[in-house]
Write an enzyme that holds these catalytic residues in place. Sequence first.
Site, short mmCIF file in Angstrom:
data_model
loop_
_atom_site.label_atom_id
_atom_site.label_comp_id
_atom_site.label_asym_id
_atom_site.label_seq_id
_atom_site.Cartn_x
_atom_site.Cartn_y
_atom_site.Cartn_z
N ASP A 196 -1.04 -0.59 6.07
CA ASP A 196 -1.02 -0.05 7.42
C ASP A 196 -2.32 -0.30 8.14
OD1 ASP A 196 -2.45 1.63 5.86
OD2 ASP A 196 -1.93 3.43 6.95
N ASP A 243 -7.04 -1.91 4.88
CA ASP A 243 -6.36 -2.99 4.16
C ASP A 243 -6.70 -4.36 4.73
OD1 ASP A 243 -5.05 -1.27 2.45
OD2 ASP A 243 -3.42 -0.93 3.86
N ASP A 300 0.89 -1.15 0.00
CA ASP A 300 0.00 0.00 0.00
C ASP A 300 0.94 1.21 0.00
OD1 ASP A 300 -2.27 1.57 0.53
OD2 ASP A 300 -1.74 1.61 2.65
#
Length: 653
Positions: free
Chosen positions: A546, A550, A353
């Site tokens: 993080d 996600d 990410d």
Amino acid sequence: MKKKKVNLRDVAPKEHHHHHDDGHNHNTSKEASNLKPYLPAIFSFVLLITGITIDYFEAFSFFRGWVRVVWYSVAYIPVGLPVIKEGWKSIVRGDFFTEFLLMSIATLGAFAIKEYPEGVAVMLFYSVGELFQASAVKRAKGNIKTLLDARPDTAMVLRNGDFVSAHPETVTIGEKIQVRIGEKIPLDGILLSKKASLNTAAITGESKPDTIAKGEKVYAGSINLNEVIEIETIKEFKDSSITRILDMVQNATARKSKTELFIRKFARVYTPIVVFLAIGLTFLPYFFVDEYVFRDWLYRALIFLVISCPCALVISIPLGYFGGLGAASRNGILFKGASFLDAMTKVNTVVMDKTGTVTKGVFKIKEVVNKSDFKEAEFMQYLMAMEEQSTHPIAKAILEYKTDGADFEATDVSEVAGKGLKGSVNGKQVLVGNKGLIASFGIEVPKETDTIVESIVMVAIDGKFAGYVTIADELKEDAHQAIKQIREAGIQRLIMLSGDKNSITQQITSELGIDWAKGGLLPEDKLNEIEQLKKLPDTTVAFMGDGINDAPVLASSDVGIAMGGLGSDVAIESADVIIQTDQPSKIARAVQIGRSTRNIVWQNIALAFGIKAIVLILGAGGLATMWEAVFADVGVALLAILNAIRLQRTKWN
């Protein structure tokens, strides 16, 4: 070999209760308690050595017959009895073929054929091996103990108008607690005081002080640095972030890796085979050998039993993984189980990410472009007056701009969905937002803004374009190094999937040298991308994110790696590996530790099988005595333990 369940709370004596002891007392009692498990073995060892010495020199005429039997029996009981008991317990549970049973048959058999010293020695060495194993496990868990000590055991709670001391477990959600300077925060909560300076090392591994403002979250285990603060609790003790991390680490060893499970199953099948072979070795030669001496063959069968005990194997594999888990947690990497140490070695595609993973997730003003008739400071005053009304992270970044003079007030502020804000400041109509907002009011936007990659906030005052501010997210300090190290660790593909604008994602991708990237993705889009990748042949995907949004992706990738550990509970739940220090470069470290662990485990398997095979052949041929058998068993186990401990000693570059 049955693993003894070691409760972390036993391994980790709560030393912080003893603040007022004098140091000396504390240390002596600690040393005594460390020695205690070894006392039975020491007692047996002294008796055994004395007995063997007397036997050898034939010094005392009375040391024969029943005296000798009693002497060796007394030496045998302290080490033998616990093992026989364990063997009996497992038989009662319906688990016949354990190593306890093998050791009991072999040693009692040695007594039956009057080989007393050997019987005692086999049991003694076996017990010492077990003790070493326990202490190696305890060492590996010692790293975790430091985490345990991060858990506070008192909380000052506001009850009936006074702050009283209570155990954090008794505090309910919504109660008010006070934390003094230098104390640990006992429960997760929201800060009620104006600001707080906290050391979050126990949680994130970073020891730099964190400044938290009123209304922001604070996490259990953080240390309060500057002034007395008050907090409203938002979670119970058992749900606080630090407790969750601890439970996760405690259970890490329970999630066995495939090799470990294989060895368990192997021992289940292997042990009965060995027992029947030993019985065969005792009686079958009667039909094939001219001069059959029952005692000789029984002795050989007993040796065969001792050698074939799979202790070394069964000890060394979990220990290898323990070493790996310990080494990782010392490096600020928490693996949720040994199986993920294994999985980490197979990863060949890393998907990451952007925000909060390779960037800090903190927005900063990059450039202020003032095209109005006002001075820059005044232009910013107009913008800031409007942004005061917004909760967006970008608004927060703009409000960090320092201006002199009194702040302006904005009135009649309303939000234009997806575009920005409109309102009035000092009697002037002000628009703050994206190009769409400004254009919808028929105001022309300069062409130069089209090529800007970063997030941009435009301002119009009284129907005229007044200027814009660009906002960018900063790369983490070790982002470049992380990518380099991940490549060096032999990972072939690096991919970035981000919810941020595609232009920004592509810019960071080219800056870091990532293979390909996609921006503007929703969590479900990321999930689709991961699913597609997993379908490719020979692809093991690690996803690093993080956390907050996600979670689904972390859960569906082969190895989910969460950054920062505590920002998001969901991440702790869904990730397999948690990087406490928030540094993406730890990924390469995790791969190294995984590989070293795998190597050590396989070295141990080879070592155990190799030495055992040699001694077994010698034993069956009558060339090996009980002593060689003991070495094959205990010696190999010790070598395996030392090999496993090496992992924890390794200094990773």
